[in-house]
Motif scaffolding. Structure first.
Motif, PDB file in Angstrom:
ATOM      1  N   PHE A 105       0.833  -1.214   0.000  1.00 22.71           N
ATOM      2  CA  PHE A 105       0.000   0.000   0.000  1.00 22.71           C
ATOM      3  C   PHE A 105       0.861   1.255   0.000  1.00 22.71           C
ATOM      4  CE2 PHE A 105      -2.855  -2.892   2.643  1.00 22.71           C
ATOM      5  CZ  PHE A 105      -3.423  -3.442   1.509  1.00 22.71           C
ATOM      6  N   HIS A 150      -1.999  -5.940  -5.564  1.00 29.70           N
ATOM      7  CA  HIS A 150      -2.829  -7.049  -6.034  1.00 29.70           C
ATOM      8  C   HIS A 150      -2.010  -8.182  -6.630  1.00 29.70           C
ATOM      9  CE1 HIS A 150      -2.669  -4.614  -9.804  1.00 29.70           C
ATOM     10  NE2 HIS A 150      -2.717  -5.793 -10.378  1.00 29.70           N
ATOM     11  N   ASN A 201      -1.881 -11.282   2.232  1.00 25.63           N
ATOM     12  CA  ASN A 201      -3.230 -10.799   2.499  1.00 25.63           C
ATOM     13  C   ASN A 201      -3.231 -10.122   3.852  1.00 25.63           C
ATOM     14  OD1 ASN A 201      -4.243 -13.439   0.593  1.00 25.63           O
ATOM     15  ND2 ASN A 201      -5.135 -11.420   0.270  1.00 25.63           N
ATOM     16  N   PHE A 232     -16.504  -5.409   3.135  1.00 23.03           N
ATOM     17  CA  PHE A 232     -17.330  -4.744   2.129  1.00 23.03           C
ATOM     18  C   PHE A 232     -18.776  -4.743   2.618  1.00 23.03           C
ATOM     19  CE2 PHE A 232     -13.951  -6.958  -0.518  1.00 23.03           C
ATOM     20  CZ  PHE A 232     -13.094  -5.877  -0.464  1.00 23.03           C
ATOM     21  N   TYR A 239     -14.427 -13.059  -2.027  1.00 22.79           N
ATOM     22  CA  TYR A 239     -14.075 -12.027  -3.008  1.00 22.79           C
ATOM     23  C   TYR A 239     -12.709 -12.250  -3.650  1.00 22.79           C
ATOM     24  CZ  TYR A 239     -13.359  -7.545  -5.250  1.00 22.79           C
ATOM     25  OH  TYR A 239     -13.104  -6.577  -6.180  1.00 22.79           O
ATOM     26  N   GLY A 240     -11.721 -12.547  -2.813  1.00 18.85           N
ATOM     27  CA  GLY A 240     -10.368 -12.755  -3.330  1.00 18.85           C
ATOM     28  C   GLY A 240     -10.323 -13.891  -4.344  1.00 18.85           C
ATOM     29  N   VAL A 292     -12.019 -12.815  -7.631  1.00 17.98           N
ATOM     30  CA  VAL A 292     -11.160 -11.939  -8.429  1.00 17.98           C
ATOM     31  C   VAL A 292     -10.099 -12.757  -9.160  1.00 17.98           C
ATOM     32  CG1 VAL A 292      -9.375 -10.178  -8.231  1.00 17.98           C
ATOM     33  CG2 VAL A 292     -11.542  -9.871  -7.062  1.00 17.98           C
ATOM     34  N   GLU A 341      -8.115  -0.591  -0.495  1.00 18.12           N
ATOM     35  CA  GLU A 341      -6.879  -1.313  -0.191  1.00 18.12           C
ATOM     36  C   GLU A 341      -7.176  -2.792   0.008  1.00 18.12           C
ATOM     37  OE1 GLU A 341      -5.093   0.643   3.131  1.00 18.12           O
ATOM     38  OE2 GLU A 341      -4.172   2.189   1.881  1.00 18.12           O
ATOM     39  N   ALA A 354      -9.569  -4.492  -1.311  1.00 22.44           N
ATOM     40  CA  ALA A 354      -9.835  -5.117  -2.608  1.00 22.44           C
ATOM     41  C   ALA A 354      -8.531  -5.371  -3.347  1.00 22.44           C
ATOM     42  CB  ALA A 354     -10.751  -4.236  -3.437  1.00 22.44           C
ATOM     43  N   ALA A 355      -7.628  -4.395  -3.330  1.00 17.93           N
ATOM     44  CA  ALA A 355      -6.333  -4.571  -3.979  1.00 17.93           C
ATOM     45  C   ALA A 355      -5.565  -5.704  -3.305  1.00 17.93           C
ATOM     46  CB  ALA A 355      -5.536  -3.271  -3.905  1.00 17.93           C
ATOM     47  N   ASP A 356      -5.663  -5.738  -1.998  1.00 19.25           N
ATOM     48  CA  ASP A 356      -4.980  -6.766  -1.213  1.00 19.25           C
ATOM     49  C   ASP A 356      -5.479  -8.157  -1.590  1.00 19.25           C
ATOM     50  OD1 ASP A 356      -3.237  -7.167   1.267  1.00 19.25           O
ATOM     51  OD2 ASP A 356      -5.043  -8.325   1.734  1.00 19.25           O
ATOM     52  N   LEU A 357      -6.768  -8.225  -1.951  1.00 23.23           N
ATOM     53  CA  LEU A 357      -7.360  -9.507  -2.302  1.00 23.23           C
ATOM     54  C   LEU A 357      -7.169  -9.838  -3.782  1.00 23.23           C
ATOM     55  CD1 LEU A 357     -10.550  -9.135  -0.149  1.00 23.23           C
ATOM     56  CD2 LEU A 357      -8.718 -10.782   0.219  1.00 23.23           C
ATOM     57  N   GLY A 358      -6.378  -8.994  -4.474  1.00 25.48           N
ATOM     58  CA  GLY A 358      -5.993  -9.327  -5.837  1.00 25.48           C
ATOM     59  C   GLY A 358      -6.710  -8.550  -6.915  1.00 25.48           C
ATOM     60  N   ALA A 359      -7.540  -7.553  -6.531  1.00 22.65           N
ATOM     61  CA  ALA A 359      -8.289  -6.810  -7.546  1.00 22.65           C
ATOM     62  C   ALA A 359      -7.450  -5.658  -8.066  1.00 22.65           C
ATOM     63  CB  ALA A 359      -9.592  -6.290  -6.966  1.00 22.65           C
ATOM     64  N   ARG A 360      -7.433  -5.510  -9.393  1.00 20.50           N
ATOM     65  CA  ARG A 360      -6.827  -4.316  -9.974  1.00 20.50           C
ATOM     66  C   ARG A 360      -7.689  -3.123  -9.637  1.00 20.50           C
ATOM     67  NH1 ARG A 360      -3.859  -5.059 -14.883  1.00 20.50           N
ATOM     68  NH2 ARG A 360      -3.132  -7.208 -15.004  1.00 20.50           N
ATOM     69  N   ARG A 408     -11.131  -2.883 -11.217  1.00 17.62           N
ATOM     70  CA  ARG A 408     -12.003  -3.934 -10.695  1.00 17.62           C
ATOM     71  C   ARG A 408     -12.497  -3.556  -9.298  1.00 17.62           C
ATOM     72  NH1 ARG A 408     -12.667  -9.949 -11.258  1.00 17.62           N
ATOM     73  NH2 ARG A 408     -14.631 -10.078 -10.116  1.00 17.62           N
ATOM     74  N   ALA A 409     -11.594  -3.000  -8.508  1.00 16.46           N
ATOM     75  CA  ALA A 409     -11.961  -2.594  -7.148  1.00 16.46           C
ATOM     76  C   ALA A 409     -13.006  -1.481  -7.192  1.00 16.46           C
ATOM     77  CB  ALA A 409     -10.718  -2.127  -6.396  1.00 16.46           C
TER      78      ALA A 409
END
Lengths: 367, 271, 354
Positions: free
Chosen positions: A71, A92, A97, A106, A117-118, A121, B205, B207-213, B216-217
């Motif tokens: 991040f 990503h 994680n 969410f 979700y992960g 994706v 963050e 969503a990005a952490d879970l692999g989403a660009r 997509r997030a």
């Protein structure tokens, strides 16, 4: 589709070891303007380890975690995950994680959708996804709640969803940012054990950020104590507590009694101190110093004595209430002697930097 | 001292019955609070609407413009059967919908940038840029568009100066669509921005952490959470366009009549 | 009820519903100074709005209205205005004969108001686009001018179409453009529906039309002399003409509200605006023609040549070429009830411009 690769590149492992470290940091540095976030950290975390970053707020522990997750971009240094350099990789694409401090669930998705979700994706087929989500739900003991929305859950339940959502992806490294901070004491203690159980069960490397020293000591295989963006000391809990390397570590972990005698700075832990009344005599070989009991505090399982030594320093002594404490409560204001065995004193590292003062850095909010 | 104490005692005792009443019957307080606005609402608002509805069943002698109080359904029959009214209703609703979609598409990226990307300083500047036009007169802003879109306006001047043929969109429905989209854009941006601001950064963050660009997030997380704001904005832009009659008069051409214009003209017959 | 026979002292106030500009400071101030009647104005945007404001005889709120011919009969039959005594207006004797008792404000010899000013609806055109002056109203029905035309947003425009058809399609038998049978009416509406795709914009305010011509959005349209004067003053290359088919026209009348609370001030006002000097001032300020024939000299004094320019010196025969606005009613000239009343004109206009 950005699918994270499980395989570490062989060349990145450097051929040193068949099992590369789960995480390796080299000289990682991150500043926010003039404020130092992380100041040149080197660190190696082994696979399957429960590793804790411990420090007061502003010490850089959360920044370090966010650098690992991707991040934040480091100003300098290198970050390796499973032997692979991920320094310039977006989050990503990293095999990590995160369990966020505020859970970051969410709100428009059900528990099941959050956890899945992960996988969604990454394009995991629906059937497999369902099965893995179900397993994760069982693991965090939320069976029957997977159709609920996060706002219909208690704090502890949300925490479990956040954990399941991260763990279900089977990351190489799981990053936890003060995950229990928002829970009450009893629930926190329960979850500490639960986390430990889950970590054993899934065998994932945990990197755990907390400011709670007790939590760190309870759960961790190893702890890195941080202050002012630097690591003060790395070691197993016992080593940190019994043999703090710096004054900061000594002060931050447990109650520290700091004394300087003949130019040597050392620490004596409160429970190692013996209180001698007039009629008592010390065991042979013990150091004895006279003083006055200024305050006696009854804390249930133990009693705490705040003593002022004749030489001026305040010391804290603790005695387990193995017997009725009535008598102990009577000694307030009396002259006593404190005695300790020389092997229970720990000489502090004289090379330490003078600016590493315990818990003095509250000026910068951690980003 | 004794006097003050006695005074305080009396005061407490005097206030007691009302306080007790309010405490024992908790509904009294909201009832007291709501009675005046509700009375106003029922008397003025609902009554006038009902009266308006009743007059819809009467006819007017358009020669003398007197209302003839004879019950009939002529007005409704005319609205439903007369193609001109259907055309006007269709045009009004169609343009209002088009304006809403346009503003939604324009406002989302803008509001997203404001709420999630821009620095505090830029955010303030953008906010001012969005809100400032609302301080200028509606008429002045519509007239400005006439200056841009008319035959010898800035648009055609610019097109011709780069060698393109003039675009005669002044006094057309295209012009109305443009002007409405411009005029109501802040009413879409502000609620969308408010909704986006409430979406914590940590969700992106996560969503990005879970692999989403990033895209997509935004699609999976930000868009669904911003929908209440976009809906609120859509209600604004749609209803504001639906009820407007000034812009059609000013920038519309022949065949730009809105429901509001028919109401405006009809009001003089029926008043 | 017979109108009053003398003018008493002014009541100190006068409330007028009027066209914007019909009570200019330049002639209101001297009026107030001499009569003590303070003038309060309520400008209206359309004839329909005037009729609406004057509802219930002005309701005691309004004393007079400067109504145009298309509104007059509605006000008279609605009982909103009452007869006026022309003998109390000395200048009435000097009025152009046509305006002493025109059909739109005088019924069976009873005068419901005092005529004020008039103007023709002319064909305004760009001299750049038309180096040779157009001679026919066909200019505004010609597909060659698609998207370059403008006409007023007013149901009475149907009469303009009827006037054109009365010359181009004599077999329809249109004699009076305000008295149309169903067949004649349908033909006029059909012509306007054909015209609709050629129209850039239906203008609501005179200033709208000026803007359209100034910016080059339109090259021809129906207008008043007012627009022509303003455009020429602004340097625009335009001219106006009364085409061979003739023209419709409007004429305004000061009418007295049934429930007027300041009737003496109302009569004093009517007297004042009928004087040659004020007639000339208003004519030049608004771009219209006075009904008082004595105003010609005053106009010349204010602006040389203006008397002829505005046809203020026109002979009586001239007024036969102008079809003045009047409210269409169901009653035709032949006494039958076959004509289309104004309500249907309004409805038809909505379908034309929709």
């Amino acid at each position: 589709m950005a699918v994270k690769s499980k395989e570490a590149k062989p060349e990145a492992a450097g051929g040193q070891s068949p099992h590369p470290a789960a995480l390796r940091l080299h000289g990682v540095r991150k500043n926010y303007g003039h404020v130092v976030g992380v100041d040149g950290v080197d660190l190696t975390v082994d696979e399957g380890e429960f590793f804790t970053l411990l420090g007061p707020s502003g010490s850089g522990k959360t920044t370090l975690l966010r650098l690992i997750a991707g991040f934040e971009r480091p100003d300098a240094g290198r970050i390796e995950l499973g032997g692979r350099d991920v320094t310039s990789m977006p989050p990503h694409l990293r095999e990590t994680n995160t369990v966020f401090q505020d859970y970051a669930l969410f709100p428009h998705m059900t528990v099941g959708e959050n956890i899945g979700y992960g996988l969604r994706v990454k394009g995991v087929p629906a059937a497999e996804r369902r099965e893995r989500v179900e397993r994760a739900v069982r693991m965090v003991r939320l069976v029957g709640l997977d159709k609920r929305r996060p706002n219909q859950l208690s704090g502890g339940q949300r925490q479990r969803v956040a954990l399941a959502r991260a763990v279900v992806n089977e990351p190489e490294v799981l990053l936890l940012d003060e995950p229990l901070g928002a829970l009450d004491l009893k629930l926190r203690q329960e979850m500490q054990l639960e986390l430990k159980r889950i970590q054993k069960q899934v065998g994932i490397t945990f990197i755990y950020v907390t400011h709670d020293q007790e939590e760190a000591l309870t759960m961790s295989d190893r702890v890195a104590v941080m202050a002012n963006g630097r690591i003060e000391q790395i070691g197993p809990p016992l080593e940190l507590y019994e043999r703090p390397a710096t004054e900061f570590v000594a002060g931050f972990i447990g109650i520290s009694n700091l004394l300087t005698r003949d130019g040597i700075k050392f620490v004596v832990r409160p429970e190692k101190l013996h209180i001698l009344l007039e009629e008592d005599s010390p065991e042979p070989g013990m150091t004895v110093e006279p003083g006055v009991v200024e305050q006696v505090i009854y804390v249930g399982q133990s009693t705490r004595f705040n003593v002022r030594l004749d030489q001026g320093e305040p010391l804290v002594a603790v005695r387990q209430n193995t017997e009725a404490a009535d008598e102990a409560l009577q000694i307030g204001g009396r002259r006593i002697r404190l005695a300790w065995a020389p092997e229970h004193t720990y000489v502090l590292d004289q090379q330490q930097e003078p600016d590493a003062k315990p818990a003095s850095v509250e000026n910068t909010k951690e980003k | 001292m004794a006097v003050t104490d006695a005074g305080r005692l009396r005061k407490n005792r005097g206030a007691a019955p009302l306080q007790t009443l309010l405490w024992r019957w908790p509904w009294v307080r909201p009832a007291l609070l709501l009675t005046p606005p509700l009375a106003w609402f029922v008397l003025v608002y609902l009554t006038s609407l009902v009266l308006l509805l009743i007059t819809a069943f009467w006819t007017i002698d358009t020669f003398t413009t007197q209302i003839v109080q004879v019950w009939n359904l002529d007005n409704f029959r005319i609205i439903l059967t007369e193609p001109a009214y259907r055309l006007i209703i269709g045009r009004t609703v169609g343009i209002a919908a088009l304006v809403t979609v346009t503003d939604g598409l324009l406002a989302f990226p803008f509001a997203y940038y404001m709420a999630k990307v821009a620095s505090r300083r830029t955010q303030t500047i953008l906010f001012a840029a969005v809100l400032l036009p609302l301080w200028a007169s509606y008429l002045a802003r519509v007239y400005a568009w006439i200056l841009i879109l008319n035959h010898s306006g800035i648009l055609n001047w610019s097109l011709q100066s780069i060698g393109l043929p003039p675009a005669n969109i002044g006094y057309t429905n295209t012009a109305m669509w443009l002007v409405f989209s411009y005029i109501w854009l802040p009413f879409m941006i502000i609620p969308t921005y408010a909704a986006l601001e409430r979406v914590p950064d940590s969700l992106l963050e996560a969503a990005a952490d879970l692999g989403a660009r990033r895209w997509r997030a935004v699609l999976d997380i930000v868009v669904p959470l911003a929908i209440p704001g976009v809906v609120a904005g859509s209600i604004f832009t749609f209803s504001l366009t639906l009820g407007d009659y000034i812009t059609p008069i000013l920038v519309g051409g022949a065949g730009s009549t809105f429901i509001g214009n028919v109401v405006y003209i009809g009001a003089f017959e029926a008043l | 009820m017979a109108p009053q026979t003398s003018i008493g002292p002014g009541e100190g106030q006068l409330n007028l519903v009027l066209w914007d500009g019909y009570a200019d400071k330049s002639w209101v101030d001297p009026f107030t100074a001499t009569t003590g009647c303070k003038v309060n104005q309520k400008p209206a945007g359309s004839s329909d709005e005037m009729v609406s404001l004057m509802k219930d005889g002005g309701a005691g709120q309004w004393d007079m209205v400067s109504a145009s011919g298309d509104a007059d009969l509605r006000l008279i039959y609605g009982g909103d205005v009452k007869p006026m005594n022309t003998s109390l207006i000395p200048d009435f004797a000097n009025f152009q004969t046509y305006f002493k008792a025109p059909g739109y404000n005088t019924i069976n010899g009873i005068h419901y108001g005092i005529s004020l000013q008039w103007g023709p609806n002319t064909l305004l055109y760009s001299t750049k686009k038309f180096p040779n002056a157009p001679t026919s109203w066909s200019t505004i029905y010609d597909p060659a001018n698609k998207g370059l035309l403008t006409v007023p947003d007013n149901p009475i425009q149907i009469a303009d179409a009827a006037l054109y058809l009365s010359k181009t399609q004599p077999n329809l038998g249109i004699k009076d453009p305000y008295e149309l049978t169903q067949k004649q009416f349908d033909a006029s509406v059909a012509l306007l529906k054909q015209q609709r795709p050629l129209i850039k914009k239906y203008w609501a305010l005179a200033t709208d039309e000026i803007t359209l011509f100034q910016n080059g959005d339109v090259v021809a349209g129906a207008a008043w002399p007012f627009q022509t004067i303003q455009l020429k003053a602004a340097g625009a290359a335009v001219a106006e003409t009364i085409p061979i088919e003739g023209a419709t026209g409007w004429a305004d009348t000061w009418m007295l509200a049934t429930k007027a609370t300041h009737p003496n001030c109302a009569y004093l006002w009517t007297k004042w605006v009928s004087t040659p000097k004020v007639q000339a001032m208003q004519a030049l300020s608004f771009g219209e023609t006075p009904v008082n024939t004595k105003a010609c000299a005053e106009m010349e004094a204010l602006s040389a040549g203006s008397c002829a320019q505005y046809h203020a010196d026109a002979p009586g025969s001239y007024f036969n070429t102008i079809k003045f606005w009047t409210t269409p009613t169901a009653t035709c000239d032949d006494g039958s009830n076959n004509c289309i009343p104004y309500a249907q004109w309004q409805a038809a206009w909505t379908t034309i411009t929709a």
